[in-house]
Design a protein around this motif. Structure first.
Motif, PDB file in Angstrom:
ATOM      1  N   SER B 146       0.949  -1.410   0.186  1.00 57.24           N
ATOM      2  CA  SER B 146       0.053  -0.144   0.139  1.00 57.24           C
ATOM      3  C   SER B 146       0.798   1.184   0.010  1.00 57.24           C
ATOM      4  CB  SER B 146      -0.756   0.234   1.343  1.00 57.24           C
ATOM      5  OG  SER B 146      -1.373  -1.095   1.571  1.00 57.24           O
ATOM      6  N   ILE B 147       0.297   2.246  -0.397  1.00 52.90           N
ATOM      7  CA  ILE B 147       0.955   3.600  -0.003  1.00 52.90           C
ATOM      8  C   ILE B 147       0.099   4.439   0.718  1.00 52.90           C
ATOM      9  CG2 ILE B 147       1.555   5.941  -1.332  1.00 52.90           C
ATOM     10  CD1 ILE B 147       1.954   4.363  -3.665  1.00 52.90           C
ATOM     11  N   ILE B 148       0.314   4.778   1.704  1.00 53.48           N
ATOM     12  CA  ILE B 148      -0.577   5.410   2.879  1.00 53.48           C
ATOM     13  C   ILE B 148       0.115   7.002   3.165  1.00 53.48           C
ATOM     14  CG2 ILE B 148      -1.638   3.328   3.552  1.00 53.48           C
ATOM     15  CD1 ILE B 148      -0.210   4.324   6.449  1.00 53.48           C
ATOM     16  N   GLU B 149      -0.809   7.623   3.475  1.00 58.48           N
ATOM     17  CA  GLU B 149      -0.385   9.045   4.149  1.00 58.48           C
ATOM     18  C   GLU B 149      -0.705   8.871   5.667  1.00 58.48           C
ATOM     19  OE1 GLU B 149      -1.746  12.232   0.864  1.00 58.48           O
ATOM     20  OE2 GLU B 149      -2.350  12.486   2.652  1.00 58.48           O
ATOM     21  N   THR B 150       0.207   8.935   6.603  1.00 59.18           N
ATOM     22  CA  THR B 150      -0.197   8.548   7.938  1.00 59.18           C
ATOM     23  C   THR B 150       0.574   9.820   9.074  1.00 59.18           C
ATOM     24  OG1 THR B 150       0.134   7.167   9.825  1.00 59.18           O
ATOM     25  CG2 THR B 150       2.095   6.869   8.277  1.00 59.18           C
ATOM     26  N   ALA B 151       0.059  10.061   9.849  1.00 58.20           N
ATOM     27  CA  ALA B 151       0.530  11.048  10.906  1.00 58.20           C
ATOM     28  C   ALA B 151       1.944  10.701  11.251  1.00 58.20           C
ATOM     29  CB  ALA B 151      -0.247  11.352  12.102  1.00 58.20           C
ATOM     30  N   VAL B 152       2.986  11.164  11.334  1.00 54.37           N
ATOM     31  CA  VAL B 152       4.247  10.945  11.722  1.00 54.37           C
ATOM     32  C   VAL B 152       4.260  10.170  13.549  1.00 54.37           C
ATOM     33  CG1 VAL B 152       4.799  13.213  12.862  1.00 54.37           C
ATOM     34  CG2 VAL B 152       6.612  11.467  12.329  1.00 54.37           C
ATOM     35  N   PRO B 153       4.827   9.093  13.489  1.00 58.57           N
ATOM     36  CA  PRO B 153       4.860   8.629  14.950  1.00 58.57           C
ATOM     37  C   PRO B 153       5.647   9.395  15.767  1.00 58.57           C
ATOM     38  CG  PRO B 153       5.460   7.031  13.060  1.00 58.57           C
ATOM     39  CD  PRO B 153       5.360   8.237  12.585  1.00 58.57           C
ATOM     40  N   ASP B 154       5.135   9.336  17.037  1.00 58.21           N
ATOM     41  CA  ASP B 154       5.618  10.204  17.931  1.00 58.21           C
ATOM     42  C   ASP B 154       7.241  10.050  18.107  1.00 58.21           C
ATOM     43  OD1 ASP B 154       2.773   9.980  20.160  1.00 58.21           O
ATOM     44  OD2 ASP B 154       3.184  11.335  18.571  1.00 58.21           O
ATOM     45  N   HIS B 155       7.601   8.963  18.073  1.00 57.76           N
ATOM     46  CA  HIS B 155       9.094   8.543  18.388  1.00 57.76           C
ATOM     47  C   HIS B 155       9.906   8.881  17.093  1.00 57.76           C
ATOM     48  CE1 HIS B 155       7.353   4.945  16.935  1.00 57.76           C
ATOM     49  NE2 HIS B 155       8.494   4.661  16.311  1.00 57.76           N
ATOM     50  N   PHE B 156       9.321   9.507  16.335  1.00 62.49           N
ATOM     51  CA  PHE B 156      10.479   9.791  14.978  1.00 62.49           C
ATOM     52  C   PHE B 156      10.648  11.275  15.066  1.00 62.49           C
ATOM     53  CE2 PHE B 156       9.518   6.056  13.315  1.00 62.49           C
ATOM     54  CZ  PHE B 156       9.264   5.690  11.874  1.00 62.49           C
ATOM     55  N   LEU B 212       3.633  11.354   6.799  1.00 65.04           N
ATOM     56  CA  LEU B 212       4.512  10.856   6.012  1.00 65.04           C
ATOM     57  C   LEU B 212       3.818  10.262   4.958  1.00 65.04           C
ATOM     58  CD1 LEU B 212       6.574   9.025   8.824  1.00 65.04           C
ATOM     59  CD2 LEU B 212       6.668  11.487   7.808  1.00 65.04           C
ATOM     60  N   VAL B 213       4.252  10.070   3.378  1.00 66.00           N
ATOM     61  CA  VAL B 213       3.597   9.328   2.606  1.00 66.00           C
ATOM     62  C   VAL B 213       4.644   8.042   2.583  1.00 66.00           C
ATOM     63  CG1 VAL B 213       2.948   9.238   0.150  1.00 66.00           C
ATOM     64  CG2 VAL B 213       2.700  11.225   1.503  1.00 66.00           C
ATOM     65  N   ILE B 214       4.007   7.024   2.918  1.00 64.58           N
ATOM     66  CA  ILE B 214       4.940   5.621   2.820  1.00 64.58           C
ATOM     67  C   ILE B 214       4.606   4.524   1.863  1.00 64.58           C
ATOM     68  CG2 ILE B 214       5.757   6.212   5.213  1.00 64.58           C
ATOM     69  CD1 ILE B 214       4.074   4.290   6.337  1.00 64.58           C
ATOM     70  N   PHE B 215       5.511   3.776   1.448  1.00 62.06           N
ATOM     71  CA  PHE B 215       5.326   2.519   0.687  1.00 62.06           C
ATOM     72  C   PHE B 215       5.952   1.311   1.300  1.00 62.06           C
ATOM     73  CE2 PHE B 215       4.597  -0.242  -2.651  1.00 62.06           C
ATOM     74  CZ  PHE B 215       5.628  -0.882  -3.149  1.00 62.06           C
ATOM     75  N   GLY B 216       4.832   0.338   1.445  1.00 60.58           N
ATOM     76  CA  GLY B 216       5.393  -0.907   1.881  1.00 60.58           C
ATOM     77  C   GLY B 216       4.575  -2.094   1.871  1.00 60.58           C
ATOM     78  N   ALA B 217       4.891  -3.281   2.472  1.00 61.90           N
ATOM     79  CA  ALA B 217       4.020  -4.211   2.552  1.00 61.90           C
ATOM     80  C   ALA B 217       2.820  -3.756   3.688  1.00 61.90           C
ATOM     81  CB  ALA B 217       4.569  -5.655   2.940  1.00 61.90           C
ATOM     82  N   ASN B 218       1.475  -4.365   3.370  1.00 64.03           N
ATOM     83  CA  ASN B 218       0.278  -3.796   4.430  1.00 64.03           C
ATOM     84  C   ASN B 218       0.820  -3.954   5.751  1.00 64.03           C
ATOM     85  OD1 ASN B 218      -1.220  -3.496   1.919  1.00 64.03           O
ATOM     86  ND2 ASN B 218      -2.381  -5.416   1.862  1.00 64.03           N
ATOM     87  N   LYS B 219       1.150  -5.038   6.055  1.00 66.29           N
ATOM     88  CA  LYS B 219       1.159  -5.071   7.595  1.00 66.29           C
ATOM     89  C   LYS B 219       2.299  -4.252   8.089  1.00 66.29           C
ATOM     90  CE  LYS B 219       4.292  -9.036   7.251  1.00 66.29           C
ATOM     91  NZ  LYS B 219       5.505  -8.063   7.253  1.00 66.29           N
ATOM     92  N   ASP B 220       3.282  -3.913   7.266  1.00 65.38           N
ATOM     93  CA  ASP B 220       4.235  -2.976   7.766  1.00 65.38           C
ATOM     94  C   ASP B 220       3.865  -1.522   7.661  1.00 65.38           C
ATOM     95  OD1 ASP B 220       6.342  -4.942   6.011  1.00 65.38           O
ATOM     96  OD2 ASP B 220       6.471  -4.988   8.113  1.00 65.38           O
ATOM     97  N   VAL B 221       3.218  -1.222   6.775  1.00 67.51           N
ATOM     98  CA  VAL B 221       2.623   0.148   6.620  1.00 67.51           C
ATOM     99  C   VAL B 221       1.362   0.325   7.755  1.00 67.51           C
ATOM    100  CG1 VAL B 221       0.778   1.129   5.127  1.00 67.51           C
ATOM    101  CG2 VAL B 221       3.153   0.702   4.218  1.00 67.51           C
ATOM    102  N   GLN B 222       0.610  -0.753   7.949  1.00 70.74           N
ATOM    103  CA  GLN B 222      -0.474  -0.656   9.063  1.00 70.74           C
ATOM    104  C   GLN B 222       0.348  -0.380  10.316  1.00 70.74           C
ATOM    105  OE1 GLN B 222      -3.287  -3.699   8.833  1.00 70.74           O
ATOM    106  NE2 GLN B 222      -3.879  -3.074   6.723  1.00 70.74           N
ATOM    107  N   LYS B 223       1.253  -1.188  10.580  1.00 71.09           N
ATOM    108  CA  LYS B 223       2.063  -1.021  11.751  1.00 71.09           C
ATOM    109  C   LYS B 223       2.521   0.441  12.242  1.00 71.09           C
ATOM    110  CE  LYS B 223       5.431  -4.368  13.752  1.00 71.09           C
ATOM    111  NZ  LYS B 223       6.481  -4.175  12.742  1.00 71.09           N
ATOM    112  N   LEU B 224       2.729   1.072  11.594  1.00 65.84           N
ATOM    113  CA  LEU B 224       3.189   2.579  11.415  1.00 65.84           C
ATOM    114  C   LEU B 224       1.944   3.452  11.455  1.00 65.84           C
ATOM    115  CD1 LEU B 224       6.344   3.878   9.347  1.00 65.84           C
ATOM    116  CD2 LEU B 224       5.939   3.661  11.613  1.00 65.84           C
ATOM    117  N   ALA B 225       0.947   3.149  10.814  1.00 55.79           N
ATOM    118  CA  ALA B 225      -0.315   3.804  10.859  1.00 55.79           C
ATOM    119  C   ALA B 225      -1.156   3.708  11.941  1.00 55.79           C
ATOM    120  CB  ALA B 225      -1.296   3.496   9.620  1.00 55.79           C
ATOM    121  N   GLU B 226      -0.949   2.615  12.879  1.00 62.31           N
ATOM    122  CA  GLU B 226      -1.283   2.342  14.249  1.00 62.31           C
ATOM    123  C   GLU B 226      -0.562   2.917  15.521  1.00 62.31           C
ATOM    124  OE1 GLU B 226      -2.174  -1.640  14.384  1.00 62.31           O
ATOM    125  OE2 GLU B 226      -3.729  -1.604  12.385  1.00 62.31           O
ATOM    126  N   GLU B 227       0.482   3.348  15.110  1.00 58.10           N
ATOM    127  CA  GLU B 227       1.281   3.713  16.235  1.00 58.10           C
ATOM    128  C   GLU B 227       0.989   5.008  16.956  1.00 58.10           C
ATOM    129  OE1 GLU B 227       5.613   3.802  15.674  1.00 58.10           O
ATOM    130  OE2 GLU B 227       5.497   1.580  15.313  1.00 58.10           O
TER     131      GLU B 227
END
Ligand SMILES: Nc1ncnc2c1ncn2[C@@H]1O[C@H](COP(=O)(O)OP(=O)(O)OP(=O)(O)O)[C@@H](O)[C@H]1O
Ligand SMILES: Nc1ncnc2c1ncn2[C@@H]1O[C@H](COP(=O)(O)OP(=O)(O)OP(=O)(O)O)[C@@H](O)[C@H]1O
Lengths: 227, 227
Positions: B146-156, B212-227
């Motif tokens: 997937s390509i998604i737009e997600t709010a930056v994780p706090d720890h970044f 962040l606009v990120i590209f990756g495998a679904n589970k990796d991208v979702q992990k970031l989007a849920e942080e």
């Protein structure tokens, strides 16, 4: 996540069912009994109610849900009244729907910042797709950059990414490539699946039916999509 | 490009106006005179006609246009009849619209391969956005990426891309970042604009409200989007 959706027309019902399938708790509300009956088994709860009736809406767990969505469209009056009622009853996250510019203005003036325009948004995406000859799809980014899916330009076919040098020669970043990939199923029969190939290696060679997913400044990306 | 659009409801009219503004020739057709009158100045031509009336539709330059779009929705009967008529009259590129699964099936069986579902598609995108907490938007890719737009994780926040190492540590490719950028207008007043920063450098530091606009495998991208 808990959601209440008011109005189970095409947009509202697709949203309600999709969210329920993603394992969220969805309360669907519609004034049409037949609609409510049809959706009983597909949502957490389906309630027959007039969304503009304050005494009825008050009985809903509005303070307890994460989002309240007004999916009533064509009936602009009911759409606006429902949104106003949710504001009055302090629902925490309200998403509205607007069918016309006036409708949008009224919702904004009520402080509803998140407003969906299903038909208009789909029309916009189709218009962009038809506008750029080889464009397959596009992703909205603010400002002057885009991510688009475009058919591979003819003169890329048979060459590798290293030979093409997309960043130097075309000022675009190839995010990934979508192509048909042969697979074998459980009984040994061959079949093809359209897949994303992941992050491309420099030695990857472009094939005839490839679809490129590229990122770059609008004019650079459009140039490739028009070739 | 020349296009004929049958049905100037919300979807059809947005599409017709948008294509006209993109400098294409658009003939808009609707059986409602008031609708046609309203759009006269915004389209190349607006014609009042029943799209299911063969003798009337025959008078249109169907063999001369690049695409014929049936944007009639709720009136499923008229939507299907119009599509059938266009097939019969050999229009070259027909795009249909379906409101229900049965509607879709009928169009497909008539050989109409390109079918739009405005309300359903918008509902799907909103459902995905609500489903992933920090997800701002997503781009449909086939398969497991997937390509998604997600709010930056706090720890970044406060760290650079080089420190975070998104590919090694998170298996995602950061395509770009959307952030508010200060600007000066013509009279020297400061203002802010939401912009895409282009291709990010390794020393770029993440800021608090970044998307962040990120590209990756679904589970990796979702992990970031849920942080
Ligand atoms: N006051 C109301 N209270 C509850 N439900 C309502 C109310 N008014 C309309 N609805 C319901 O909202 C749904 C959407 O109706 P609307 O007339 O807005 O359709 P629409 O804009 O064509 O929707 P869609 O495009 O999603 O199909 C219908 O199922 C209708 O019964
Ligand atoms: N037979 C027909 N010939 C020409 N135009 C038609 C015909 N039937 C409907 N229309 C027009 O198509 C437009 C869309 O009507 P429809 O009832 O399908 O609405 P809809 O599904 O609510 O559309 P939208 O969601 O785009 O607003 C209307 O402007 C209507 O006048």
């Amino acid at each position: 996540m808990k959601a209440i959706i008011f109005g189970l027309g095409n947009f509202g019902r697709s949203l309600a069912v999709k969210l329920t399938n993603l394992r969220h708790e969805v309360i669907g509300v519609d004034s049409n009994l037949e609609t409510v009956e049809d959706l009983k088994d597909q949502l957490t709860i389906a309630i027959c109610m007039d969304a503009t009736d304050e005494r009825a809406v008050k009985t809903l767990p509005l303070r307890d849900v994460d989002v309240a969505i007004v999916a009533i469209g064509e009936n602009e009056g009911a759409s606006i009244l429902t949104a106003a009622l949710l504001k009055k009853l302090n629902a925490q996250h309200i998403i509205g729907r607007a069918i016309s510019p006036l409708h949008q203005t009224v919702l904004e003036s009520m402080g509803i910042s998140e407003i969906i325009h299903p038909e208009e948004d789909s029309a916009e995406r189709l218009a962009l797709r038809l506008n750029l000859n080889k464009l397959v799809d596009s992703f909205d980014l603010p400002g002057d950059y885009s991510i688009i899916e475009t058919a591979v330009p003819d003169h890329f076919i048979g060459k590798s990414i290293a030979e093409i040098q997309p960043r130097q020669n075309y000022q675009v970043n190839i995010i990934t490539i979508i192509r048909k990939v042969p697979k074998i199923n459980m009984i040994g029969a061959k079949y093809e699946v359209i897949e994303v190939i992941g992050v491309p290696e420099a030695d990857l060679v472009f094939l005839e039916k490839d679809i490129l997913v590229i990122f770059g400044a609008n004019k650079d990306v459009q140039k490739l999509a028009e070739e």
